[in-house]
Scaffold this motif. Structure first.
Motif, short mmCIF file in Angstrom:
data_model
loop_
_atom_site.label_atom_id
_atom_site.label_comp_id
_atom_site.label_asym_id
_atom_site.label_seq_id
_atom_site.Cartn_x
_atom_site.Cartn_y
_atom_site.Cartn_z
N SER A 224 0.83 -1.20 0.00
CA SER A 224 0.00 0.00 0.00
C SER A 224 0.87 1.25 0.00
N ARG A 225 0.31 2.36 -0.45
CA ARG A 225 1.03 3.64 -0.34
C ARG A 225 1.01 4.14 1.09
N ASP A 226 0.00 3.69 1.85
CA ASP A 226 -0.12 4.08 3.26
C ASP A 226 0.54 3.01 4.12
N LYS A 227 1.61 3.39 4.81
CA LYS A 227 2.41 2.44 5.56
C LYS A 227 2.59 2.90 7.00
N LEU A 228 2.89 1.95 7.86
CA LEU A 228 3.32 2.26 9.22
C LEU A 228 4.73 1.71 9.38
N PHE A 229 5.64 2.57 9.82
CA PHE A 229 7.01 2.16 10.12
C PHE A 229 7.23 2.24 11.62
N LEU A 230 8.07 1.35 12.13
CA LEU A 230 8.49 1.39 13.53
C LEU A 230 9.92 1.92 13.58
N VAL A 231 10.15 2.86 14.48
CA VAL A 231 11.49 3.41 14.68
C VAL A 231 11.96 2.97 16.05
N ASP A 232 13.08 2.23 16.10
CA ASP A 232 13.64 1.76 17.37
C ASP A 232 14.37 2.87 18.10
N GLY A 233 14.23 2.87 19.42
CA GLY A 233 14.99 3.79 20.27
C GLY A 233 14.84 5.26 19.94
N PRO A 234 13.60 5.74 19.75
CA PRO A 234 13.44 7.17 19.40
C PRO A 234 13.85 8.08 20.56
N THR A 235 14.42 9.21 20.23
CA THR A 235 14.81 10.20 21.22
C THR A 235 13.65 11.19 21.40
N PRO A 236 13.64 11.91 22.52
CA PRO A 236 12.53 12.85 22.76
C PRO A 236 12.35 13.88 21.63
N ASP A 237 13.45 14.32 21.01
CA ASP A 237 13.32 15.34 19.97
C ASP A 237 12.86 14.76 18.63
N LEU A 238 12.78 13.44 18.53
CA LEU A 238 12.33 12.81 17.30
C LEU A 238 10.85 13.14 17.02
N THR A 239 10.04 13.17 18.06
CA THR A 239 8.63 13.50 17.90
C THR A 239 8.46 14.91 17.36
N GLU A 240 9.26 15.84 17.88
CA GLU A 240 9.20 17.23 17.41
C GLU A 240 9.69 17.33 15.97
N LEU A 241 10.76 16.62 15.64
CA LEU A 241 11.28 16.63 14.27
C LEU A 241 10.22 16.08 13.31
N LEU A 242 9.57 15.00 13.70
CA LEU A 242 8.52 14.41 12.87
C LEU A 242 7.38 15.41 12.64
N ARG A 243 7.00 16.12 13.69
CA ARG A 243 5.94 17.13 13.57
C ARG A 243 6.35 18.22 12.57
N ARG A 244 7.62 18.69 12.67
CA ARG A 244 8.11 19.73 11.78
C ARG A 244 8.16 19.23 10.32
N LEU A 245 8.56 17.97 10.13
CA LEU A 245 8.57 17.41 8.77
C LEU A 245 7.16 17.38 8.21
N ARG A 246 6.19 16.96 9.02
CA ARG A 246 4.80 16.92 8.54
C ARG A 246 4.27 18.31 8.24
N ASP A 247 4.69 19.28 9.05
CA ASP A 247 4.25 20.67 8.84
C ASP A 247 4.98 21.33 7.68
N GLY A 248 6.07 20.69 7.24
CA GLY A 248 6.86 21.28 6.16
C GLY A 248 7.78 22.37 6.61
N SER A 249 8.03 22.45 7.95
CA SER A 249 8.87 23.53 8.47
C SER A 249 10.26 23.06 8.87
N ALA A 250 10.58 21.78 8.64
CA ALA A 250 11.92 21.28 8.98
C ALA A 250 12.90 21.66 7.87
N GLY A 251 14.17 21.69 8.26
CA GLY A 251 15.21 21.96 7.28
C GLY A 251 15.50 23.39 7.24
#
Length: 100
Positions: A73-100
């Motif tokens: 499927s084009r819609d997937k779920l990935f598991l990330v091992d050992g995420p750090t606290p800032d990973l959630t924030e980075l993911l949010r910024r990537l979704r918002d298009g404000s990372a980088g």
């Protein structure tokens, strides 16, 4: 308390003119991170490219990212091992298009 794994919903766009990680798609698993890959949707190549792109965008080893569901499927779920606290924030910024 750190989590052992983090689930990331992803919308893959195979066959794109260039690889890109960013943007949000209202997918069946909730807000999904959009990952465009140049690989075609053949023999799992787009899934593998998306897995590696997700790892690169999150700054983790490719081995730390595994497909949980959505191989065909084009819609997937990935598991990330050992995420750090800032990973959630980075993911949010990537979704918002404000990372980088």
């Amino acid at each position: 308390m750190p989590m052992d794994t983090m689930t990331v919903a992803v919308r893959v766009k195979p066959g794109a003119s260039r690889a890109r990680v960013g943007g949000c798609f209202a997918g069946p698993h909730g807000p999904a991170l959009v990952i465009a890959v140049t690989a075609p949707a053949v023999d799992g190549r787009a899934t593998e490219a998306a897995r590696r792109a997700l790892a690169g965008a999150l700054g983790v080893r490719p081995a730390a990212v595994a497909l949980r569901t959505g191989a065909a499927s084009r819609d997937k779920l990935f598991l990330v091992d050992g995420p750090t606290p800032d990973l959630t924030e980075l993911l949010r910024r990537l979704r918002d298009g404000s990372a980088g």
